[in-house]
Design an enzyme around this catalytic site. Structure first.
Site, PDB file in Angstrom:
ATOM      1  N   HIS A 468       0.788  -1.228   0.000  1.00  0.00           N
ATOM      2  CA  HIS A 468       0.000   0.000   0.000  1.00  0.00           C
ATOM      3  C   HIS A 468       0.825   1.286   0.000  1.00  0.00           C
ATOM      4  CE1 HIS A 468      -3.186  -2.654   2.197  1.00  0.00           C
ATOM      5  NE2 HIS A 468      -3.159  -2.887   0.908  1.00  0.00           N
TER       6      HIS A 468
HETATM    7  C1  LIG Z   1       0.360  -7.496  -5.030  1.00  0.00           C
HETATM    8  C2  LIG Z   1      -0.610  -6.470  -4.521  1.00  0.00           C
HETATM    9  C3  LIG Z   1      -1.636  -6.868  -3.663  1.00  0.00           C
HETATM   10  C4  LIG Z   1      -2.552  -5.939  -3.201  1.00  0.00           C
HETATM   11  N1  LIG Z   1      -3.639  -6.370  -2.489  1.00  0.00           N
HETATM   12  C5  LIG Z   1      -4.643  -5.509  -2.236  1.00  0.00           C
HETATM   13  C6  LIG Z   1      -5.873  -5.972  -1.728  1.00  0.00           C
HETATM   14  O1  LIG Z   1      -6.089  -7.172  -1.527  1.00  0.00           O
HETATM   15  N2  LIG Z   1      -6.848  -5.061  -1.475  1.00  0.00           N
HETATM   16  C7  LIG Z   1      -6.664  -3.732  -1.699  1.00  0.00           C
HETATM   17  O2  LIG Z   1      -7.577  -2.943  -1.416  1.00  0.00           O
HETATM   18  N3  LIG Z   1      -5.499  -3.263  -2.184  1.00  0.00           N
HETATM   19  C8  LIG Z   1      -4.508  -4.130  -2.512  1.00  0.00           C
HETATM   20  N4  LIG Z   1      -3.366  -3.669  -3.088  1.00  0.00           N
HETATM   21  C9  LIG Z   1      -3.196  -2.226  -3.267  1.00  0.00           C
HETATM   22  C10 LIG Z   1      -4.065  -1.625  -4.368  1.00  0.00           C
HETATM   23  O3  LIG Z   1      -4.277  -2.550  -5.393  1.00  0.00           O
HETATM   24  C11 LIG Z   1      -3.403  -0.344  -4.868  1.00  0.00           C
HETATM   25  O4  LIG Z   1      -3.223   0.574  -3.814  1.00  0.00           O
HETATM   26  C12 LIG Z   1      -4.192   0.360  -5.946  1.00  0.00           C
HETATM   27  O5  LIG Z   1      -4.555  -0.549  -6.948  1.00  0.00           O
HETATM   28  C13 LIG Z   1      -3.353   1.498  -6.519  1.00  0.00           C
HETATM   29  O6  LIG Z   1      -4.047   2.144  -7.546  1.00  0.00           O
HETATM   30  P1  LIG Z   1      -3.346   3.308  -8.363  1.00  0.00           P
HETATM   31  O7  LIG Z   1      -4.316   3.746  -9.394  1.00  0.00           O
HETATM   32  O8  LIG Z   1      -2.793   4.307  -7.432  1.00  0.00           O
HETATM   33  O9  LIG Z   1      -2.072   2.633  -9.062  1.00  0.00           O
HETATM   34  P2  LIG Z   1      -2.004   1.378 -10.033  1.00  0.00           P
HETATM   35  O10 LIG Z   1      -3.248   0.600 -10.014  1.00  0.00           O
HETATM   36  O11 LIG Z   1      -0.750   0.661  -9.712  1.00  0.00           O
HETATM   37  O12 LIG Z   1      -1.931   2.028 -11.479  1.00  0.00           O
HETATM   38  C14 LIG Z   1      -0.830   2.718 -11.996  1.00  0.00           C
HETATM   39  C15 LIG Z   1      -0.773   2.395 -13.485  1.00  0.00           C
HETATM   40  O13 LIG Z   1       0.071   3.321 -14.147  1.00  0.00           O
HETATM   41  C16 LIG Z   1       0.902   2.634 -15.053  1.00  0.00           C
HETATM   42  N5  LIG Z   1       2.086   3.454 -15.233  1.00  0.00           N
HETATM   43  C17 LIG Z   1       3.086   3.687 -14.358  1.00  0.00           C
HETATM   44  N6  LIG Z   1       3.973   4.556 -14.869  1.00  0.00           N
HETATM   45  C18 LIG Z   1       3.520   4.881 -16.097  1.00  0.00           C
HETATM   46  C19 LIG Z   1       4.010   5.745 -17.127  1.00  0.00           C
HETATM   47  N7  LIG Z   1       5.140   6.432 -16.960  1.00  0.00           N
HETATM   48  N8  LIG Z   1       3.307   5.834 -18.282  1.00  0.00           N
HETATM   49  C20 LIG Z   1       2.137   5.132 -18.445  1.00  0.00           C
HETATM   50  N9  LIG Z   1       1.655   4.287 -17.517  1.00  0.00           N
HETATM   51  C21 LIG Z   1       2.331   4.186 -16.344  1.00  0.00           C
HETATM   52  C22 LIG Z   1       1.161   1.300 -14.375  1.00  0.00           C
HETATM   53  O14 LIG Z   1       1.601   0.327 -15.288  1.00  0.00           O
HETATM   54  C23 LIG Z   1      -0.211   1.012 -13.766  1.00  0.00           C
HETATM   55  O15 LIG Z   1      -1.044   0.336 -14.679  1.00  0.00           O
HETATM   56  C24 LIG Z   1      -2.426  -4.567  -3.566  1.00  0.00           C
HETATM   57  C25 LIG Z   1      -1.397  -4.172  -4.427  1.00  0.00           C
HETATM   58  C26 LIG Z   1      -0.499  -5.108  -4.920  1.00  0.00           C
HETATM   59  C27 LIG Z   1       0.576  -4.664  -5.872  1.00  0.00           C
END
Ligand SMILES: Cc1cc2nc3c(=O)[nH]c(=O)nc-3n(C[C@H](O)[C@H](O)[C@H](O)COP(=O)(O)OP(=O)(O)OC[C@H]3O[C@@H](n4cnc5c(N)ncnc54)[C@H](O)[C@@H]3O)c2cc1C
Length: 533
Positions: A468
């Site tokens: 997280h």
């Molecule tokens: C293994 C794992 C298990 C987890 N388990 C849980 C759970 O059970 N329950 C829960 O609530 N949360 C869980 N989490 C946490 C939760 O999934 C994340 O906090 C949340 O999905 C983050 O969302 P976000 O939109 O901030 O980032 P992300 O969903 O990570 O999205 C960021 C996106 O941007 C893309 N990106 C990055 N840099 C660039 C760039 N320069 N150009 C274009 N694209 C780019 C990436 O490839 C990615 O697709 C888990 C996370 C992980 C990794």
């Protein structure tokens, strides 16, 4: 011309929500750029496939932190999703919103509109809860939240053990109160993973006004003075530019949104200058305020062969599990890893829970690695509101190089004491009448670990992220020197640029972060559309 009303950098959890909502009128043009490929790998969609994507070199960024002083100098493994749906495509599926007080705290920090009563409508809007609608839940949203089909003997024993210790059963961690022991709801739909790519992007992807580019990594944002005008991205080895007529929205997650700001000249001036990056706007907080949940995985040998280890270690039971999943989409393959959990107070004098337990009916050396050959189960303990603060900082002007991630785990006395108290609580649960018949022995940390120092050393030697990382583009008023975005998620001092993802959390929520990020993106989409109207 390659021009759009909105350009979204990152097609992850938040990015897919934004792509759907901003293009919903059929007229507003939206481009979403995702660095990873499409989510066509079958194991993404099968809940137990968690183990297959955990270390996957294509669908996972497979980051590592810098050597961590509080973790015996280890470089802690940090998986992050790298595909449509981002981390929601590879996460543990647990559906938790956090505590009401978390959001009231955000509002009290100077962020109008973010108190619990103000974010609750967005949590209800995003949700398709299989239990139907009530004051806390929605049933008409895109994001499914499903129940775990069948009670598990071990989870039931855990819940009964918690009751012996005065921790009540809780059938809805996302309702009136979070405290208690019970089953998690999961972000699955009829036994398949419901990432935001499935929930939000699939229904929108054929819209003529929505363009989706995969394998397209954004390398920087460009400006006209202090107005963001376009992004530069790399696809198929070539450099492209996309103009944003209205706004550029960074949704690249807590590691890469601050990295993109820094690469684009927005951040701490000394850091940028040390890599020869021209400063567009000095903003001290970009990449700072990093917070994460650290888990200590307490593992027990089980007296009965009823754990998922036993299923996975037997070819005929694995076959039966596969058949059950194919025929009914139920069983261990539909569940992922953690079935139950506890939110508890390590000290009864505390006003609200300060630790979360993830209870898995299996055991392995690392989350997502090969299960043990013996029957085993895991109580993973994490402190909900860590005080430790770290940072994400570029360590090269090369946009393809990962930045430095330094969470500074266990750097305050409260964080160390809370984790130790949580491990002791796990032991008390295992010793309770309801659970002890299932405990053949403590495998980790093991009976030799007696003193607080031993338990702390166990956490330092084997502790891991519970995935997280947050807070690196902190939301806050302009009077806060470390705030990066305002309460509308607009980057301070820059026009036409927002950040919408896990990085904007001023303080980490008390629970898992996927549902909160979807809420943030729903609210952001609303604010963006209102501003444009
Ligand atoms: C293994 C794992 C298990 C987890 N388990 C849980 C759970 O059970 N329950 C829960 O609530 N949360 C869980 N989490 C946490 C939760 O999934 C994340 O906090 C949340 O999905 C983050 O969302 P976000 O939109 O901030 O980032 P992300 O969903 O990570 O999205 C960021 C996106 O941007 C893309 N990106 C990055 N840099 C660039 C760039 N320069 N150009 C274009 N694209 C780019 C990436 O490839 C990615 O697709 C888990 C996370 C992980 C990794």
């Amino acid at each position: 011309m390659n021009a759009f009303d909105y350009v979204i950098a990152g097609g992850g959890t938040a990015g897919c929500v934004l792509a759907n909502r901003l293009s919903a009128d059929g007229r507003t043009s939206v481009l979403m750029l995702e660095a990873g490929p499409r989510d066509s790998y079958p194991w993404i969609h099968i809940p137990i496939g968690y183990a297959k994507t955990m270390f996957h070199p294509v669908y996972n960024w497979c980051f590592r932190t810098e050597p961590e002083p509080g973790m015996n100098g280890r470089q802690v493994y940090w998986p992050r999703g790298r595909t449509l749906g981002g981390s929601s495509a590879i996460n543990g599926l647990i559906y938790i919103r956090g505590q009401h007080d978390d959001y009231d705290h955000w509002a009290a920090l100077g962020n109008p509109g973010w108190s619990h009563v103000e974010v609750l409508p967005y949590f209800r809007k995003l949700e398709h809860n299989v239990r139907g609608e009530n004051d806390w839940h929605g049933a008409a949203g895109p994001q499914w939240a499903s129940d775990i089909g069948k009670p598990h003997e071990l989870v039931e024993a855990m819940i009964a053990a918690a009751a012996e210790l005065g921790i009540p059963r809780n059938d809805d961690f996302n309702g009136a109160t979070q405290e208690g022991a019970g089953y998690f709801q999961l972000t699955t739909r009829r036994g398949l993973r419901c990432s935001t790519a499935v929930a939000y992007l699939r229904p929108a992807r054929h819209r003529a006004n929505l363009s989706i580019a995969t394998n397209a990594q954004v390398t920087k944002v460009t400006f006209d003075g202090r107005r963001a005008t376009s992004v530069v991205y790399r696809q198929d080895g070539r450099e492209h530019a996309a103009v944003a007529r209205r706004e550029v929205i960074l949704a690249a997650g807590s590691i890469q949104s601050p990295q993109l700001l820094q690469l684009s000249g927005i951040g701490p001036p000394a850091l940028l200058q040390s890599f020869g990056i021209p400063v567009v706007h000095a903003l001290a907080g970009v990449g700072e305020n990093l917070q994460d949940h650290l888990q200590a995985r307490v593992i027990f040998r089980c007296t009965k062969p009823i754990t998922t280890n036993d299923t996975l270690n037997s070819w005929w039971r694995t076959l039966a599990m596969g058949a059950q999943y194919l025929l009914a989409r139920t069983g261990p393959m539909a569940v992922g890893i953690n079935q139950g959990g506890i939110f508890a107070r390590t000290d009864p004098a505390l006003a609200r829970p300060d630790v979360q337990f993830h209870f898995a009916t299996l055991s392995s050396d690392m989350a997502g690695s090969q299960v043990h050959t013996f029957p085993g189960f895991t109580m993973s303990v994490c402190q909900l509101r860590p005080e430790s603060r770290g940072h994400v900082r570029v360590k090269s002007p090369d946009p393809m190089a990962a930045p430095a991630m330094q969470p500074h785990y266990l750097s305050t006395p409260t964080d160390r004491a809370t984790l130790v108290a949580g491990i002791r609580l796990a032991r008390r649960l295992a010793a309770a009448d309801a659970l002890s018949p299932y405990v053949a022995g403590e495998y980790r940390p093991g009976p030799q670990a007696v003193a607080d120092e031993d338990l702390l050393e166990f956490a330092r030697a084997s502790g891991a992220t519970i995935f997280h990382p947050s807070g690196t583009c902190k939301m806050g008023p302009a009077t806060d020197a470390f705030a990066v975005v305002d309460a509308q998620l607009r980057v301070h001092g820059i026009d036409n640029l927002r950040v919408v993802d896990c990085s904007i959390m001023p303080t980490l929520v008390s629970g898992n972060t996927n549902a909160p990020v979807i809420m943030i993106a729903e609210k952001a989409a609303d604010m963006i559309l209102r501003a444009a109207a």
